[in-house]
Design a protein around this motif. Structure first.
Motif, short mmCIF file in Angstrom:
data_model
loop_
_atom_site.label_atom_id
_atom_site.label_comp_id
_atom_site.label_asym_id
_atom_site.label_seq_id
_atom_site.Cartn_x
_atom_site.Cartn_y
_atom_site.Cartn_z
N LEU A 164 -13.04 11.24 17.78
CA LEU A 164 -13.28 11.34 19.23
C LEU A 164 -12.27 10.46 19.95
N ILE A 165 -11.64 11.01 20.97
CA ILE A 165 -10.64 10.22 21.69
C ILE A 165 -11.00 10.15 23.18
N VAL A 166 -10.79 8.98 23.75
CA VAL A 166 -11.03 8.79 25.18
C VAL A 166 -9.67 8.56 25.83
N ILE A 167 -9.32 9.42 26.77
CA ILE A 167 -7.97 9.43 27.33
C ILE A 167 -8.03 9.36 28.85
N TYR A 175 -22.44 10.51 17.37
CA TYR A 175 -22.58 10.48 15.92
C TYR A 175 -24.05 10.42 15.49
N ASN A 207 -5.32 2.14 31.60
CA ASN A 207 -4.85 3.39 31.03
C ASN A 207 -4.87 3.42 29.51
N ASP A 208 -5.72 2.59 28.90
CA ASP A 208 -5.81 2.56 27.44
C ASP A 208 -6.34 3.88 26.87
N VAL A 209 -5.80 4.24 25.73
CA VAL A 209 -6.35 5.34 24.95
C VAL A 209 -7.18 4.73 23.83
N LEU A 210 -8.45 5.18 23.75
CA LEU A 210 -9.40 4.63 22.77
C LEU A 210 -9.79 5.74 21.81
N ILE A 211 -9.76 5.44 20.52
CA ILE A 211 -10.10 6.47 19.54
C ILE A 211 -11.25 5.97 18.66
N VAL A 212 -12.16 6.88 18.36
CA VAL A 212 -13.28 6.58 17.47
C VAL A 212 -13.07 7.39 16.20
N ILE A 213 -12.96 6.69 15.08
CA ILE A 213 -12.56 7.33 13.83
C ILE A 213 -13.56 7.01 12.72
#
Lengths: 234, 234
Positions: free
Chosen positions: A148-151, B105, B145-151
């Protein structure tokens, strides 16, 4: 005996999404502070209003926003951090109201950076716009081994497309005036069908609709777009 | 008059992180259900316990877990969806307790997929593991403007490294027995310094520590790793 600085997440809009912990802190903190952009009403205060006792010391941080970024100038944080420190040093707890969750694209981090080195700080997490929007949209956004990505919608068109490429699900935040651009990128990326537009979640004017049905090129700053890749594992 | 199926997020551990809405639903729903893996205690019920009225109809979904995936077999969802439908058709509300947030999740999506077509469903979003872990770790994970990813940690080593490459911040979920692998990937990606290990957030045995200080190769299933790229805009 120094006071504690609380960053209190109040959720994105529905006052019933405050946590029991947020309510407790609001009922006990001697000082309650919140941003009131451009001298208007504070969104966070409106959400928390039922739980703010009468007669409490309130600090309304009425401040002009820097054009476009929707963030106040840095010297505003310097100014109010000093004001908070005076209260903290005199033993008073200061609760800063944060729409959504304090550390999920929130401005509380600027106070945290200035005050955490010398004062006790406690973060009260809140329901984020991600949780509230997916709940309102009835969209299970991520499960099992999904990425899942938050952009932020502020990214350039090709950067947005590239980052959407590898993920199973995405939330695009801060859509606002970037609505038309994001829609184009999703269409090119074959992700428009199934994308959901969510704005003002939890407020009386909440809007949840397929993005393909949204005609405007402009949305409120705090609007989001939820994307789930078809053929995912859901 | 059909009942409503509620997916009720109860947060990741601290009972004070229940929302006012979750408490209201627990006090009014006639039936309260929760997974109790391997016949053990239900984590979600333990969190919500102070708000479950005595004498309420409870459905403990005691079920063996499929090895490794920590998910029950699909026929378990079929079985209990039928049991929920009987209650709903008789006008009783059914509240399914969900640790964290139901659509982040969570397994509630399996009941949602089976019952939403024919029954009223309402999702009560909760504080997610992302919000609770970043709060406990005092780590402002994403801003501006950070891009955050959940992996999920279950991905292959090279896939993990590739996805971490382009982001400003990440939460790696479901770490469990993948702890050693994730640590290696972060080290190779020059992200180990600053990475934070968070397990059992909100419980008495909560552990928050720099990942570099964690010697084990194995963690609890519900442990997370928080990553913020240095030189970010924070």
């Amino acid at each position: 005996m120094s006071g504690t600085l609380y960053g209190v997440g109040v959720g994105p809009g529905d006052p019933e999404l405050l946590t029991l912990k947020a309510v407790r802190v609001l009922q006990t903190a001697q000082v309650i502070a919140y941003l009131a952009p451009n001298g208007g009403d504070s969104i966070a205060r409106a959400i928390a209003a039922p739980h703010i006792p009468a007669g409490r010391t309130e600090i309304a941080m009425t401040t002009p926003m820097v054009a476009d970024s929707r963030e106040p100038a840095a010297n505003i944080y310097d100014h109010f951090a000093i004001e908070f420190a005076v209260h903290l040093n005199q033993g008073r707890d200061v609760a800063v109201l944060c729409q959504g969750d304090p550390f999920f694209y929130g401005s509380f981090m600027y106070f945290f950076a200035r005050l955490a080195p010398d004062h006790g700080v406690e973060i009260v997490p809140g329901v984020s716009s991600l949780g509230a929007a997916t709940a309102a949209a009835h969209l299970p956004i991520a499960s099992r081994n999904d990425v899942l990505i938050v952009i932020p919608a502020t990214l350039e068109e090709d950067d947005l497309a590239r980052r959407l490429g590898g993920c199973d699900a995405a939330m695009i935040v801060k859509v606002g005036r970037h609505l038309g651009k994001v829609k184009r990128v999703l269409e090119i990326s074959d992700l428009l069908s199934g994308a959901i537009y969510a704005s003002r979640v939890g407020w009386p004017d909440q809007r949840i609709a397929p993005l393909a049905d949204i005609a405007e090129e402009d949305g409120p700053y705090f609007s989001n777009i939820l994307v789930r890749r078809r053929g995912g594992k859901a």
